[in-house]
Enzyme design. Sequence first.
Site, PDB file in Angstrom:
ATOM      1  N   ASN A  42      29.839 -17.038 -18.952  1.00  0.00           N
ATOM      2  CA  ASN A  42      29.642 -16.398 -17.663  1.00  0.00           C
ATOM      3  C   ASN A  42      28.296 -15.686 -17.656  1.00  0.00           C
ATOM      4  OD1 ASN A  42      31.049 -14.574 -19.515  1.00  0.00           O
ATOM      5  ND2 ASN A  42      31.347 -13.159 -17.810  1.00  0.00           N
ATOM      6  N   GLU A  55      33.245 -21.522 -16.826  1.00  0.00           N
ATOM      7  CA  GLU A  55      33.762 -22.866 -16.573  1.00  0.00           C
ATOM      8  C   GLU A  55      32.783 -23.682 -15.739  1.00  0.00           C
ATOM      9  OE1 GLU A  55      37.366 -20.004 -16.418  1.00  0.00           O
ATOM     10  OE2 GLU A  55      35.226 -19.940 -15.966  1.00  0.00           O
TER      11      GLU A  55
END
Length: 131
Positions: A42, A55
């Site tokens: 992230n 992701e």
Amino acid sequence: MDYKKLILEALKYRERAYAPYSKFKVGAAVIMEDGKIYSGCNIENASYGATNCAERTAIFKAVSEGGKTIKAIAIVGDLHNYTYPCGICRQVIEEFSDYSTDIVLAKNENDYIVKNFGEILPGAFSKKDLN
């Protein structure tokens, strides 16, 4: 499928997270249809809307290198609880997978659970809905 390699990649990238605001580090690793693994973390921004999840970072790297189908994705956030992908990430996973894609939620390489994509986003909106 042996998920340990995928989880170890996600753990490695978790440590690369740029999370000065939330302090919540996340790492992810996807294995694509050709067997290649792409990882991401992230990356936060002072303008919160510009933040990118681990992701999506991993998936966008894979797609930018020619990958189109996710076989499995491992996600590691909180080392004491399983971290599920957010709604936006679930929608991006849907774009490049199917309901049987493995979602590996890990605390570490030995403590993890596996769900199929259909379990974490039933009734997903997909490109089929645009026809």
